[in-house]
Design a protein around this motif. Sequence first.
Motif, PDB file in Angstrom:
ATOM      1  N   MET A 180      44.843  39.380  18.853  1.00  0.00           N
ATOM      2  CA  MET A 180      45.714  39.719  17.745  1.00  0.00           C
ATOM      3  C   MET A 180      45.711  41.223  17.482  1.00  0.00           C
ATOM      4  SD  MET A 180      47.191  37.075  15.898  1.00  0.00           S
ATOM      5  CE  MET A 180      47.290  37.750  14.283  1.00  0.00           C
ATOM      6  N   ALA A 181      44.534  41.838  17.494  1.00  0.00           N
ATOM      7  CA  ALA A 181      44.457  43.276  17.219  1.00  0.00           C
ATOM      8  C   ALA A 181      45.186  44.067  18.284  1.00  0.00           C
ATOM      9  CB  ALA A 181      43.004  43.719  17.105  1.00  0.00           C
ATOM     10  N   ALA A 182      45.036  43.660  19.549  1.00  0.00           N
ATOM     11  CA  ALA A 182      45.716  44.365  20.642  1.00  0.00           C
ATOM     12  C   ALA A 182      47.232  44.202  20.525  1.00  0.00           C
ATOM     13  CB  ALA A 182      45.229  43.856  21.993  1.00  0.00           C
ATOM     14  N   ALA A 183      47.679  43.022  20.167  1.00  0.00           N
ATOM     15  CA  ALA A 183      49.118  42.787  19.988  1.00  0.00           C
ATOM     16  C   ALA A 183      49.646  43.612  18.821  1.00  0.00           C
ATOM     17  CB  ALA A 183      49.388  41.297  19.765  1.00  0.00           C
ATOM     18  N   ALA A 184      48.873  43.689  17.742  1.00  0.00           N
ATOM     19  CA  ALA A 184      49.286  44.489  16.583  1.00  0.00           C
ATOM     20  C   ALA A 184      49.390  45.961  16.960  1.00  0.00           C
ATOM     21  CB  ALA A 184      48.294  44.303  15.437  1.00  0.00           C
ATOM     22  N   ALA A 185      48.417  46.450  17.715  1.00  0.00           N
ATOM     23  CA  ALA A 185      48.440  47.856  18.152  1.00  0.00           C
ATOM     24  C   ALA A 185      49.655  48.144  19.017  1.00  0.00           C
ATOM     25  CB  ALA A 185      47.156  48.180  18.907  1.00  0.00           C
ATOM     26  N   GLN A 186      49.953  47.244  19.946  1.00  0.00           N
ATOM     27  CA  GLN A 186      51.091  47.466  20.841  1.00  0.00           C
ATOM     28  C   GLN A 186      52.411  47.432  20.079  1.00  0.00           C
ATOM     29  OE1 GLN A 186      50.405  48.254  24.245  1.00  0.00           O
ATOM     30  NE2 GLN A 186      52.428  49.092  23.871  1.00  0.00           N
ATOM     31  N   LEU A 187      52.540  46.516  19.145  1.00  0.00           N
ATOM     32  CA  LEU A 187      53.755  46.475  18.319  1.00  0.00           C
ATOM     33  C   LEU A 187      53.903  47.757  17.509  1.00  0.00           C
ATOM     34  CD1 LEU A 187      53.853  42.799  17.004  1.00  0.00           C
ATOM     35  CD2 LEU A 187      55.610  43.941  18.382  1.00  0.00           C
ATOM     36  N   LEU A 188      52.801  48.247  16.971  1.00  0.00           N
ATOM     37  CA  LEU A 188      52.846  49.487  16.194  1.00  0.00           C
ATOM     38  C   LEU A 188      53.314  50.645  17.069  1.00  0.00           C
ATOM     39  CD1 LEU A 188      52.270  50.950  13.523  1.00  0.00           C
ATOM     40  CD2 LEU A 188      49.903  51.204  14.268  1.00  0.00           C
ATOM     41  N   ILE A 189      52.789  50.742  18.273  1.00  0.00           N
ATOM     42  CA  ILE A 189      53.182  51.821  19.192  1.00  0.00           C
ATOM     43  C   ILE A 189      54.634  51.680  19.619  1.00  0.00           C
ATOM     44  CG2 ILE A 189      52.846  52.674  21.552  1.00  0.00           C
ATOM     45  CD1 ILE A 189      49.811  52.278  21.059  1.00  0.00           C
ATOM     46  N   ASP A 190      55.034  50.460  19.962  1.00  0.00           N
ATOM     47  CA  ASP A 190      56.377  50.246  20.505  1.00  0.00           C
ATOM     48  C   ASP A 190      57.477  50.292  19.457  1.00  0.00           C
ATOM     49  OD1 ASP A 190      55.307  49.962  23.028  1.00  0.00           O
ATOM     50  OD2 ASP A 190      55.371  47.767  23.009  1.00  0.00           O
ATOM     51  N   GLU A 191      57.214  49.724  18.286  1.00  0.00           N
ATOM     52  CA  GLU A 191      58.288  49.532  17.316  1.00  0.00           C
ATOM     53  C   GLU A 191      58.046  50.153  15.950  1.00  0.00           C
ATOM     54  OE1 GLU A 191      59.774  45.483  17.197  1.00  0.00           O
ATOM     55  OE2 GLU A 191      58.915  45.130  19.185  1.00  0.00           O
ATOM     56  N   GLY A 192      56.808  50.531  15.670  1.00  0.00           N
ATOM     57  CA  GLY A 192      56.517  51.142  14.389  1.00  0.00           C
ATOM     58  C   GLY A 192      55.953  50.170  13.381  1.00  0.00           C
ATOM     59  N   PRO A 193      55.645  50.682  12.186  1.00  0.00           N
ATOM     60  CA  PRO A 193      54.953  49.892  11.162  1.00  0.00           C
ATOM     61  C   PRO A 193      55.682  48.629  10.730  1.00  0.00           C
ATOM     62  CG  PRO A 193      55.019  52.208  10.555  1.00  0.00           C
ATOM     63  CD  PRO A 193      55.870  52.056  11.769  1.00  0.00           C
ATOM     64  N   SER A 194      56.997  48.659  10.701  1.00  0.00           N
ATOM     65  CA  SER A 194      57.730  47.482  10.216  1.00  0.00           C
ATOM     66  C   SER A 194      57.558  46.271  11.132  1.00  0.00           C
ATOM     67  CB  SER A 194      59.214  47.805  10.040  1.00  0.00           C
ATOM     68  OG  SER A 194      59.786  48.124  11.292  1.00  0.00           O
ATOM     69  N   ALA A 195      57.160  46.487  12.373  1.00  0.00           N
ATOM     70  CA  ALA A 195      56.966  45.381  13.314  1.00  0.00           C
ATOM     71  C   ALA A 195      55.631  44.679  13.128  1.00  0.00           C
ATOM     72  CB  ALA A 195      57.082  45.898  14.752  1.00  0.00           C
TER      73      ALA A 195
ATOM     74  N   ALA B 274      43.844  47.112  11.453  1.00  0.00           N
ATOM     75  CA  ALA B 274      43.502  46.727  12.828  1.00  0.00           C
ATOM     76  C   ALA B 274      44.527  47.283  13.812  1.00  0.00           C
ATOM     77  CB  ALA B 274      43.418  45.210  12.942  1.00  0.00           C
ATOM     78  N   ALA B 275      45.795  47.269  13.422  1.00  0.00           N
ATOM     79  CA  ALA B 275      46.846  47.811  14.280  1.00  0.00           C
ATOM     80  C   ALA B 275      46.662  49.311  14.488  1.00  0.00           C
ATOM     81  CB  ALA B 275      48.226  47.519  13.685  1.00  0.00           C
ATOM     82  N   VAL B 276      46.388  50.036  13.417  1.00  0.00           N
ATOM     83  CA  VAL B 276      46.199  51.487  13.520  1.00  0.00           C
ATOM     84  C   VAL B 276      44.967  51.801  14.367  1.00  0.00           C
ATOM     85  CG1 VAL B 276      45.677  53.603  12.236  1.00  0.00           C
ATOM     86  CG2 VAL B 276      47.444  52.039  11.400  1.00  0.00           C
ATOM     87  N   ALA B 277      43.864  51.106  14.125  1.00  0.00           N
ATOM     88  CA  ALA B 277      42.643  51.349  14.905  1.00  0.00           C
ATOM     89  C   ALA B 277      42.884  51.072  16.388  1.00  0.00           C
ATOM     90  CB  ALA B 277      41.499  50.496  14.377  1.00  0.00           C
ATOM     91  N   GLY B 278      43.518  49.967  16.682  1.00  0.00           N
ATOM     92  CA  GLY B 278      43.811  49.631  18.074  1.00  0.00           C
ATOM     93  C   GLY B 278      44.785  50.604  18.713  1.00  0.00           C
ATOM     94  N   ALA B 279      45.794  51.001  17.951  1.00  0.00           N
ATOM     95  CA  ALA B 279      46.781  51.952  18.479  1.00  0.00           C
ATOM     96  C   ALA B 279      46.137  53.305  18.761  1.00  0.00           C
ATOM     97  CB  ALA B 279      47.941  52.105  17.493  1.00  0.00           C
ATOM     98  N   GLU B 280      45.254  53.753  17.876  1.00  0.00           N
ATOM     99  CA  GLU B 280      44.578  55.034  18.093  1.00  0.00           C
ATOM    100  C   GLU B 280      43.612  54.964  19.281  1.00  0.00           C
ATOM    101  OE1 GLU B 280      45.051  58.261  16.501  1.00  0.00           O
ATOM    102  OE2 GLU B 280      46.859  57.073  16.241  1.00  0.00           O
ATOM    103  N   ASP B 281      42.938  53.831  19.467  1.00  0.00           N
ATOM    104  CA  ASP B 281      42.083  53.654  20.650  1.00  0.00           C
ATOM    105  C   ASP B 281      42.918  53.703  21.922  1.00  0.00           C
ATOM    106  OD1 ASP B 281      39.808  53.353  19.061  1.00  0.00           O
ATOM    107  OD2 ASP B 281      39.770  51.161  19.243  1.00  0.00           O
ATOM    108  N   LEU B 282      44.025  52.979  21.923  1.00  0.00           N
ATOM    109  CA  LEU B 282      44.918  52.968  23.085  1.00  0.00           C
ATOM    110  C   LEU B 282      45.514  54.350  23.325  1.00  0.00           C
ATOM    111  CD1 LEU B 282      46.403  51.473  25.328  1.00  0.00           C
ATOM    112  CD2 LEU B 282      48.079  50.727  23.627  1.00  0.00           C
ATOM    113  N   ARG B 283      45.914  54.992  22.255  1.00  0.00           N
ATOM    114  CA  ARG B 283      46.490  56.338  22.339  1.00  0.00           C
ATOM    115  C   ARG B 283      45.499  57.318  22.966  1.00  0.00           C
ATOM    116  NH1 ARG B 283      47.759  59.928  16.993  1.00  0.00           N
ATOM    117  NH2 ARG B 283      48.712  61.708  17.998  1.00  0.00           N
ATOM    118  N   SER B 284      44.266  57.306  22.508  1.00  0.00           N
ATOM    119  CA  SER B 284      43.257  58.238  23.017  1.00  0.00           C
ATOM    120  C   SER B 284      42.959  57.990  24.498  1.00  0.00           C
ATOM    121  CB  SER B 284      41.970  58.127  22.200  1.00  0.00           C
ATOM    122  OG  SER B 284      42.206  58.482  20.864  1.00  0.00           O
TER     123      SER B 284
END
Length: 189
Positions: free
Chosen positions: A1-16, A46-56
């Motif tokens: 779930m956290a990984a999916a949330a991170a990917q949605l945040l990166i791909d589509e933004g907060p509204s996703a 969780a989305a922000v943390a995962g997105a920042e990990d993926l981003r880094s």
Amino acid sequence: MAAAAAQLLIDEGPSAVTHRRVAEAAGLAAGSGNYYFPSKKELFRAAVAGAEDLRSASALTVARACRPGEESLTSVALRLMAIYFAPKLGSNVVTARLNPILDAGHDPELQEIIRSHQPLLAEALNIGLERMTGRTLGSNDMQLLMQTIGASLLYGFALGENDVLGYSARSIARILELLDVGIVAAPLE
């Protein structure tokens, strides 16, 4: 779930980042999102943390792939932006990627997540910069570069620029010029 949330945040933004969308992206039943993350706030963190990990991690990969031979400081700037917003830099970078960073300003826990990843992003930028130009920046100049990347994108967006990435790249190139960063020719084969 956290990984999916991170990917949605990166791909589509907060509204996703909704419980339903995240559960569906994770391949789970639509109603199961609330089981893993009882509140929207916890899901977003969780989305922000995962997105920042993926981003880094992605930033380091993109930086290590840089090579000498960029044609101009503007092309170097575009590559630096691709590092900073890895794994994906798109024309929606302001709405999809910068807005979550701005939202962090309202939540001390999100601020800490963003802040803790800044040294990794700075390292990745310096790796890419050194590979493309033979130069690295000290911490104060790197902070200036990172601030210029975000600020120039926001400013170009606010001005209604059609090519926000190009607008930002030109601003970043000017900062690189002022910092006496130049182009390194590609090695002869």
